[in-house]
Design an enzyme around this catalytic site. Sequence first.
Site, PDB file in Angstrom:
ATOM      1  N   GLN A   6      56.549  45.491  38.455  1.00  0.00           N
ATOM      2  CA  GLN A   6      55.774  46.098  37.160  1.00  0.00           C
ATOM      3  C   GLN A   6      55.833  47.404  37.093  1.00  0.00           C
ATOM      4  OE1 GLN A   6      52.305  42.962  36.357  1.00  0.00           O
ATOM      5  NE2 GLN A   6      52.590  43.012  38.432  1.00  0.00           N
ATOM      6  N   ASN A   7      56.006  48.210  38.161  1.00  0.00           N
ATOM      7  CA  ASN A   7      55.857  49.675  38.387  1.00  0.00           C
ATOM      8  C   ASN A   7      56.807  50.296  37.513  1.00  0.00           C
ATOM      9  OD1 ASN A   7      53.556  48.856  39.821  1.00  0.00           O
ATOM     10  ND2 ASN A   7      54.528  49.448  41.849  1.00  0.00           N
ATOM     11  N   GLY A  67      50.157  43.702  45.783  1.00  0.00           N
ATOM     12  CA  GLY A  67      49.654  44.745  45.063  1.00  0.00           C
ATOM     13  C   GLY A  67      49.581  44.710  43.418  1.00  0.00           C
ATOM     14  N   THR A  68      49.474  43.535  43.163  1.00  0.00           N
ATOM     15  CA  THR A  68      49.153  43.336  41.646  1.00  0.00           C
ATOM     16  C   THR A  68      47.992  42.267  41.475  1.00  0.00           C
ATOM     17  OG1 THR A  68      50.169  42.573  39.601  1.00  0.00           O
ATOM     18  CG2 THR A  68      50.852  41.560  41.693  1.00  0.00           C
ATOM     19  N   SER A  69      47.290  42.424  40.206  1.00  0.00           N
ATOM     20  CA  SER A  69      45.786  41.909  39.847  1.00  0.00           C
ATOM     21  C   SER A  69      46.577  40.567  39.064  1.00  0.00           C
ATOM     22  CB  SER A  69      44.957  42.598  39.096  1.00  0.00           C
ATOM     23  OG  SER A  69      45.785  42.765  38.026  1.00  0.00           O
ATOM     24  N   CYS A  75      67.677  63.456  15.934  1.00  0.00           N
ATOM     25  CA  CYS A  75      67.331  63.394  14.209  1.00  0.00           C
ATOM     26  C   CYS A  75      67.704  64.723  13.561  1.00  0.00           C
ATOM     27  CB  CYS A  75      65.947  63.119  14.599  1.00  0.00           C
ATOM     28  SG  CYS A  75      65.577  61.395  14.638  1.00  0.00           S
ATOM     29  N   PRO A 101      47.502  56.358  40.861  1.00  0.00           N
ATOM     30  CA  PRO A 101      46.322  55.498  40.791  1.00  0.00           C
ATOM     31  C   PRO A 101      47.095  53.850  40.165  1.00  0.00           C
ATOM     32  CG  PRO A 101      46.523  56.932  39.192  1.00  0.00           C
ATOM     33  CD  PRO A 101      47.513  57.447  39.941  1.00  0.00           C
ATOM     34  N   ASP A 102      46.321  52.896  40.491  1.00  0.00           N
ATOM     35  CA  ASP A 102      46.541  51.626  39.730  1.00  0.00           C
ATOM     36  C   ASP A 102      46.130  51.622  38.597  1.00  0.00           C
ATOM     37  OD1 ASP A 102      43.932  50.869  40.777  1.00  0.00           O
ATOM     38  OD2 ASP A 102      44.606  49.496  42.073  1.00  0.00           O
ATOM     39  N   PHE A 103      45.866  50.397  37.951  1.00  0.00           N
ATOM     40  CA  PHE A 103      45.443  50.323  36.571  1.00  0.00           C
ATOM     41  C   PHE A 103      43.728  50.031  36.516  1.00  0.00           C
ATOM     42  CE2 PHE A 103      49.562  50.214  36.316  1.00  0.00           C
ATOM     43  CZ  PHE A 103      50.055  51.103  35.088  1.00  0.00           C
ATOM     44  N   ARG A 104      43.435  48.835  37.173  1.00  0.00           N
ATOM     45  CA  ARG A 104      42.317  48.187  37.258  1.00  0.00           C
ATOM     46  C   ARG A 104      41.409  48.066  38.264  1.00  0.00           C
ATOM     47  NH1 ARG A 104      46.306  45.510  34.903  1.00  0.00           N
ATOM     48  NH2 ARG A 104      46.422  45.359  32.866  1.00  0.00           N
ATOM     49  N   HIS A 132      58.692  45.975  33.520  1.00  0.00           N
ATOM     50  CA  HIS A 132      57.729  46.804  32.408  1.00  0.00           C
ATOM     51  C   HIS A 132      58.680  48.293  32.127  1.00  0.00           C
ATOM     52  CE1 HIS A 132      53.869  44.755  33.256  1.00  0.00           C
ATOM     53  NE2 HIS A 132      54.770  43.974  32.710  1.00  0.00           N
ATOM     54  N   ASP A 178      57.414  53.643  38.089  1.00  0.00           N
ATOM     55  CA  ASP A 178      57.307  55.000  38.742  1.00  0.00           C
ATOM     56  C   ASP A 178      58.870  54.860  39.481  1.00  0.00           C
ATOM     57  OD1 ASP A 178      57.080  52.970  41.137  1.00  0.00           O
ATOM     58  OD2 ASP A 178      55.116  53.502  41.410  1.00  0.00           O
TER      59      ASP A 178
HETATM   60  P1  OAD Z   1      46.535  46.641  38.795  1.00  0.00           P
HETATM   61  O1  OAD Z   1      45.530  47.820  38.840  1.00  0.00           O
HETATM   62  O2  OAD Z   1      45.965  45.581  37.651  1.00  0.00           O
HETATM   63  O3  OAD Z   1      46.318  45.488  40.188  1.00  0.00           O
HETATM   64  C1  OAD Z   1      46.536  46.309  41.229  1.00  0.00           C
HETATM   65  C2  OAD Z   1      46.175  45.265  42.536  1.00  0.00           C
HETATM   66  O4  OAD Z   1      46.584  46.198  43.808  1.00  0.00           O
HETATM   67  C3  OAD Z   1      44.661  45.400  42.559  1.00  0.00           C
HETATM   68  O5  OAD Z   1      44.446  43.984  42.906  1.00  0.00           O
HETATM   69  C4  OAD Z   1      44.233  46.205  43.641  1.00  0.00           C
HETATM   70  O6  OAD Z   1      43.112  45.898  44.454  1.00  0.00           O
HETATM   71  C5  OAD Z   1      45.200  46.212  44.763  1.00  0.00           C
HETATM   72  N1  OAD Z   1      45.819  47.418  45.412  1.00  0.00           N
HETATM   73  C6  OAD Z   1      45.653  48.790  45.046  1.00  0.00           C
HETATM   74  N2  OAD Z   1      45.759  49.872  45.983  1.00  0.00           N
HETATM   75  C7  OAD Z   1      46.024  48.633  46.971  1.00  0.00           C
HETATM   76  C8  OAD Z   1      46.665  48.912  48.257  1.00  0.00           C
HETATM   77  N3  OAD Z   1      46.788  50.283  48.866  1.00  0.00           N
HETATM   78  N4  OAD Z   1      46.952  48.011  49.009  1.00  0.00           N
HETATM   79  C9  OAD Z   1      46.857  46.726  48.663  1.00  0.00           C
HETATM   80  N5  OAD Z   1      46.436  46.278  47.409  1.00  0.00           N
HETATM   81  C10 OAD Z   1      46.127  47.427  46.573  1.00  0.00           C
HETATM   82  O7  OAD Z   1      47.997  46.921  38.445  1.00  0.00           O
HETATM   83  P2  OAD Z   1      49.081  45.946  38.206  1.00  0.00           P
HETATM   84  O8  OAD Z   1      48.782  44.721  38.791  1.00  0.00           O
HETATM   85  O9  OAD Z   1      50.381  46.362  38.628  1.00  0.00           O
HETATM   86  O10 OAD Z   1      51.292  47.300  32.511  1.00  0.00           O
HETATM   87  O11 OAD Z   1      49.163  46.079  36.558  1.00  0.00           O
HETATM   88  C11 OAD Z   1      49.950  45.164  35.911  1.00  0.00           C
HETATM   89  C12 OAD Z   1      50.174  45.992  34.533  1.00  0.00           C
HETATM   90  O12 OAD Z   1      49.049  46.185  33.940  1.00  0.00           O
HETATM   91  C13 OAD Z   1      51.090  47.037  34.674  1.00  0.00           C
HETATM   92  O13 OAD Z   1      52.336  47.249  34.966  1.00  0.00           O
HETATM   93  C14 OAD Z   1      50.614  47.958  33.311  1.00  0.00           C
HETATM   94  C15 OAD Z   1      49.332  47.591  33.352  1.00  0.00           C
HETATM   95  O14 OAD Z   1      48.850  47.584  32.068  1.00  0.00           O
HETATM   96  C16 OAD Z   1      51.625  47.752  31.083  1.00  0.00           C
HETATM   97  O15 OAD Z   1      51.220  48.615  30.866  1.00  0.00           O
HETATM   98  C17 OAD Z   1      52.501  46.780  30.191  1.00  0.00           C
HETATM   99 ZN    ZN Z   2      66.155  60.361  16.542  1.00  0.00          ZN
END
Ligand code: OAD
Ligand code: ZN
Length: 487
Positions: free
Chosen positions: A263-264, A400-402, A318, A190-193, A283, A266
């Site tokens: 930012q991934n 693929g990042t918001s 430890c 899963p992504d995050f948002r 990250h 994985d």
């Molecule tokens: P987000 O979940 O914020 O954004 C993912 C983006 O990818 C969204 O715009 C989705 O619409 C899009 N998306 C999802 N699946 C897709 C697909 N198959 N093809 C094209 N687009 C797709 O995830 P990130 O931007 O990576 O950090 O989040 C950034 C950071 O927020 C993460 O590294 C993590 C999180 O909190 C920390 O935990 C420090």
């Molecule tokens: Zn330790």
Amino acid sequence: MDLVPAPSGKTPVKSPVVEVEAVEAVDVAEQVEAETVALEDASSEFETDSDGSEDWDTLSHGGDTIQFLRDEQLRDGLVPGACTLDEAVAFRQRLHDIGKAAFVEETIAREAVTAKKLCTAFGIMPPAFLEGAPDESYHPLLAIALSREFARRPKLPQYNTIEDAVRLLQESKNIVVLTGAGISTSLGIPDFRSKDTGLYSKLEHLGLSDPQEVFDIHVFQEDPSIFFSIAKDILPTEKKFSPTHGFIKLLQDKGKLLTNYTQNIDNIEANAGVLPEKIVQCHGSFATATCVKCNFKVLGDAIFSDIRDGKIPECTACPEAIAQEALKPQGLKRKRSSNGQHKDRKEEFDDSSDDDDYEIPTPGVMKPDITFFGEDLPDEFGQRLIHHDRELVDLVIVIGTSLKVAPVAEVPGILPRNVPQIYISRTPVSHTGFDIDLLGDCDVVVSELCRRAGWNLQHHMIPADEAVEVTPLEGHESRHVFKVVGA
Ligand code: OAD
Ligand code: ZN
């Protein structure tokens, strides 16, 4: 103040991980003060979209709110008295062409347009509480709007079409690829948002005020069990990779990949064969873990079985230190040091002990080396971006990042403004201006780009007979929607 300060002096890339809108909120609030704005009860408190609405970024000022408009709302004529999208685009271009002072002179000073209307051109909705007030009352808001826009990278007008994107791919030699969780969702991660499917939409049961707190370093220090209750869901699994990871590897094979900033956490880029020296894991990753007490480091594998079993991994170094300490006469006299692991147990000790200064020392928790909110990014991120890539980059592809998390979200603004930028994702972003937006599943977008470029991107998830239909998004000459024919 610029929302994306120039990378000089205190570089923004050194700052710890924060949500980008929060950064914006602080800046706007500072400006409000600097402009002595009469927004009553200005408190600079920031509210995220608590109702989950995709339409607004909301900045709270006590009882009153500044609402940010999206281009779609201008295009659809949904806001009475607002500029059309064409007018807005022209105003924005003019601002970048002639600068803030001349722009104000040409517009407001000559009364060519009202400040109230002009706010809408820059994405700010005139607030209800100013309704009926003289136009000057909108000047402070307009100042905020102009500063926001001026800090934004202006779109390069010469890049708009798929053909432009394909040509850029073919001609560029030093491509920066910035990736997020969207490039792994086709693998079932899963992504995050994303609404309903993103990790954050599934964490209600944890009872956090904000689901992002699972990655908050202060929350982790207080109670690591919250993070470890979900860690098994984000743990890297088999050695698979998506067509989009394959695309990044293809860029590397063609000698075009300057750096993949991911930012991934994985580590899937490695599965695709992207070389470690080409990757910056902004990250961090699960590849290693560190004891929060003694900084002992282990390979991630060493703690994976604990994580999968839902246990909190403990440091193996430890206990020895504790044993040695215990041999000393003062060994048990240290102040109790909690690893934050078992709040209940701590209380239990408190009840059963007459003297709070005596403690039974416990090993530290092993924290995977992923960057939590409130932690600094790896030094390599800023070093490479500013001192290496900024000079060399000739194309930026964001996939693929918001772009909601700073400082990574600031990368497009930090790179030279004349370098073309392409955005590939399901959802367009409005807080950063890209030259070409290619919307849809990124695996489909990159496979079609490769097809048109005459490149051979082979992957078992790309059907040999895949046909992709590309349609322009109405009202946006540089936004294109990709769909598999018949899907
Ligand atoms: P987000 O979940 O914020 O954004 C993912 C983006 O990818 C969204 O715009 C989705 O619409 C899009 N998306 C999802 N699946 C897709 C697909 N198959 N093809 C094209 N687009 C797709 O995830 P990130 O931007 O990576 O950090 O989040 C950034 C950071 O927020 C993460 O590294 C993590 C999180 O909190 C920390 O935990 C420090
Ligand atoms: Zn330790």
